[in-house]
Design an enzyme around this catalytic site. Sequence first.
Site, PDB file in Angstrom:
ATOM      1  N   GLU A   1      -6.816  26.635  13.586  1.00 18.25           N
ATOM      2  CA  GLU A   1      -6.528  27.923  14.223  1.00 18.25           C
ATOM      3  C   GLU A   1      -7.674  28.929  14.128  1.00 18.25           C
ATOM      4  O   GLU A   1      -7.528  30.011  13.541  1.00 18.25           O
ATOM      5  CB  GLU A   1      -5.252  28.532  13.637  1.00 18.25           C
ATOM      6  CG  GLU A   1      -4.018  27.695  13.888  1.00 18.25           C
ATOM      7  CD  GLU A   1      -2.715  28.397  13.474  1.00 18.25           C
ATOM      8  OE1 GLU A   1      -2.768  29.519  12.957  1.00 18.25           O
ATOM      9  OE2 GLU A   1      -1.644  27.805  13.687  1.00 18.25           O
TER      10      GLU A   1
ATOM     11  N   GLU B   1       1.786  22.277  14.610  1.00 20.37           N
ATOM     12  CA  GLU B   1       2.612  23.171  13.797  1.00 20.37           C
ATOM     13  C   GLU B   1       3.661  23.742  14.723  1.00 20.37           C
ATOM     14  O   GLU B   1       3.351  24.154  15.841  1.00 20.37           O
ATOM     15  CB  GLU B   1       1.820  24.354  13.206  1.00 20.37           C
ATOM     16  CG  GLU B   1       0.906  23.992  12.064  1.00 20.37           C
ATOM     17  CD  GLU B   1       0.207  25.227  11.468  1.00 20.37           C
ATOM     18  OE1 GLU B   1       0.707  26.358  11.643  1.00 20.37           O
ATOM     19  OE2 GLU B   1      -0.854  25.043  10.850  1.00 20.37           O
TER      20      GLU B   1
END
Length: 576
Positions: free
Chosen positions: A268, A479
């Site tokens: 991320e 995720e």
Amino acid sequence: MAVTLLTLLLFAGARSVSCQYNASTAIATPSKTTSGSSAFVTNFELSLDDYWDLFVGPVSTFSINTTVEPTPIPSSSLIPPPPLYYPSFPIGQQVPLQAKNESWSFPKDFWYGVAGAAYQIEGAVKAEGRGPSIWDVLSHRVPSYVITNETGDVADNNYYQYKEDIARIAALGIKAYSFSLSWSRILPFGSGQVNEEALRHYDDVIDTCLQYNIIPQVTLYHWDLPLYLQNSYGGWLGSEIVDDFTAYAEIVFNRWASKVHHWFTINEPIVFCGFYPLPVGFFKNTTIPPKQQPYVCGHNVLLAHANAYHVAKSVNSSLSVSFKTNGGYKIQRTNSSADAQAVQRAWDFQEGWFANPTFINGDYPPLLKDYVSTFLPNFTEEQKAHINGTADIFAHDAYTSDFIMAPDSGIDACTSNSSHSLYPQCYNTTKLYANNYWAIGPAGDPGTPWLNKATDWVPAFLHYMQDTWKPKGGIAITEFGISEPYEELRKDLASILIDPIRSSYYHDYLQAILIALSEGVNVVGTLAWSIYDNLEWTSGYGVKFGIQYVNLTTQERYFKASAFEYVNVFNVYLEK
Ligand SMILES: *[C@@H]1O[C@H](CO)[C@@H](O)[C@H](O)[C@H]1NC(C)=O
Ligand SMILES: *[C@@H]1O[C@H](CO)[C@@H](O)[C@H](O)[C@H]1NC(C)=O
Ligand SMILES: *[C@@H]1O[C@H](CO)[C@@H](O)[C@H](O)[C@H]1NC(C)=O
Ligand SMILES: *[C@@H]1O[C@H](CO)[C@@H](O)[C@H](O)[C@H]1NC(C)=O
Ligand SMILES: *[C@@H]1O[C@H](CO)[C@@H](O)[C@H](O)[C@H]1NC(C)=O
Ligand SMILES: *[C@@H]1O[C@H](CO)[C@@H](O)[C@H](O)[C@H]1NC(C)=O
Ligand SMILES: *[C@@H]1O[C@H](CO)[C@@H](O)[C@H](O)[C@H]1NC(C)=O
Ligand SMILES: *[C@@H]1O[C@H](CO)[C@@H](O)[C@H](O)[C@H]1NC(C)=O
Ligand SMILES: *[C@@H]1O[C@H](CO)[C@@H](O)[C@H](O)[C@H]1NC(C)=O
Ligand SMILES: *[C@@H]1O[C@H](CO)[C@@H](O)[C@H](O)[C@H]1NC(C)=O
Ligand SMILES: *[C@@H]1O[C@H](CO)[C@@H](O)[C@H](O)[C@H]1NC(C)=O
Ligand SMILES: *[C@@H]1O[C@H](CO)[C@@H](O)[C@H](O)[C@H]1NC(C)=O
């Protein structure tokens, strides 16, 4: 292990520094140089302990402080929960209110797993030679950076209890475990001397996965940058990070390429590059303007990732290597052309920032490039070719969705005004429908205002990913999950363990993936966030994402209802 002092005094920040040099513990290492700092030069060296003391101070420990064998899993805790308030897939104790849809299935080799990250779960921060990371400083030294002032010192004590953690997910029937390596365990100062104890620790984590028939999936970098690299050259703001990350990647791939197939280089970057500017005074200061810092970080991330990808492929060309990006589906709030433009800006400044260079052409998407080319160097043709194609799957952390609209002022008034509050992205977001009344879906915990359950848009999102970035190896949702609202306020175990919003989230999200699969979208895996409750970064431990509860007083783990919901969908729909 030791480090020369010269950068330390410069960057110890607001804290008054008295030199705590301990001659008997200092060990010479090849000296590091710091570019551009002529202010202070010394031959002092600090031990790792002194480095900890100077920047972090004392840390907490837990009573279980050696690796322990798994505690037995009570068979009663493996019985699925009774029916919840919505119709479920038909199996086990749950009421079969809905027939199996024969048009749906997960391919046989679909991997479904759970995920965690080093600083959020490991604890044992000073154990066995780990060096400090920026998160040790942010949590210990920057008041309220973690709003509860909590730290990852102990976290879930996973560093010592990983055997139990792996045994528990195996008992549930989970197929994969995704975890991140602590860079500053392996290289306490980020580069240079390697800490063999850390390598042996991760050897055993990986071997334990294999022993339980769990697929290990490994992330090299999940935000916990070795402090020394931040202090020396500003971390991801310094171009030096590219070589340091590459050297770290060489160690990792050479050690574990034969045992681990699924790799993620960097987690991320949209988020951790967005942490820049970091709080002033605690790390090396920089002259890069604050609004440019995230993009300087991102530039170095792309180059570092590309190098790591090529290192991995040179070790074993069959490995699956990607980075993990993140974001929600972007829904055009009204039919206006301004909102349509705003949506495109949102894609370009979010997913496209890292996905276009790696999947499409080695370069930034057009609307982002308009901005960054005013201060970043253009990628050379060589760099573009080096970056393009460096992700084998589209690994996306996709939790929610947002309505996107133009700023109140219009887009042009924003893009031409660097003082505009939404500059440089120049799109606005909301969780409310255009009637300004209904939210997009049930809200998560108040500690995560960015997160509502919005699973209706998942099929459209998956189509968009496939059509836009055309990943050769398919898409993985690396995720997904939700913070059960107000879970922290529940004090007795029985109330905690039934988590209906999270359960319905997994149920509906996986149903949405089944729909997309039936429509021809190639989804290859999912990783539920998270294996258990953990340090939710700046939100502390009170915001809970676990499919297991952890009693932080005793470090006992308990399955929540959502753990069964997650696995049940695969029990029903995975091709045998
Ligand atoms: C960085 O700048 C701030 C504000 O000017 C100052 O207080 C701090 O001491 C500086 N930190 C370092 C490490 O130079
Ligand atoms: C210096 O290091 C020695 C050896 O590790 C240790 O016994 C001593 O307590 C240390 N002194 C200080 C002031 O930390
Ligand atoms: C480990 O924990 C025990 C208590 O369980 C404690 O006595 C011991 O000092 C701890 N050791 C370390 C190295 O922290
Ligand atoms: C965190 O620490 C700061 C500084 O000591 C303090 O002002 C704040 O109230 C603390 N927050 C909590 C939740 O304890
Ligand atoms: C290379 O990776 C593939 C896939 O993970 C694996 O099957 C193979 O054994 C690896 N080869 C070597 C030499 O480690
Ligand atoms: C956009 O236009 C379509 C068809 O013209 C209509 O069905 C839809 O409701 C409109 N959406 C909004 C948010 O106004
Ligand atoms: C970067 O590339 C853009 C076109 O993509 C070009 O307009 C610009 O002049 C280039 N900048 C530099 C410094 O070469
Ligand atoms: C980038 O790589 C993709 C395949 O990975 C290829 O289709 C595309 O042509 C490449 N683009 C450029 C500009 O080289
Ligand atoms: C962004 O949208 C919010 C509503 O969600 C609104 O209150 C705010 O004024 C908008 N900001 C700008 C700069 O357009
Ligand atoms: C730029 O944005 C700022 C902040 O919203 C505003 O005060 C200023 O008037 C704007 N300037 C122009 C030229 O619109
Ligand atoms: C956690 O453990 C402590 C110590 O045994 C106990 O007092 C507490 O009730 C437990 N919490 C829950 C929610 O079970
Ligand atoms: C079964 O799945 C197909 C394909 O996704 C869908 O069109 C259909 O509506 C589903 N049927 C039911 C009863 O949900």
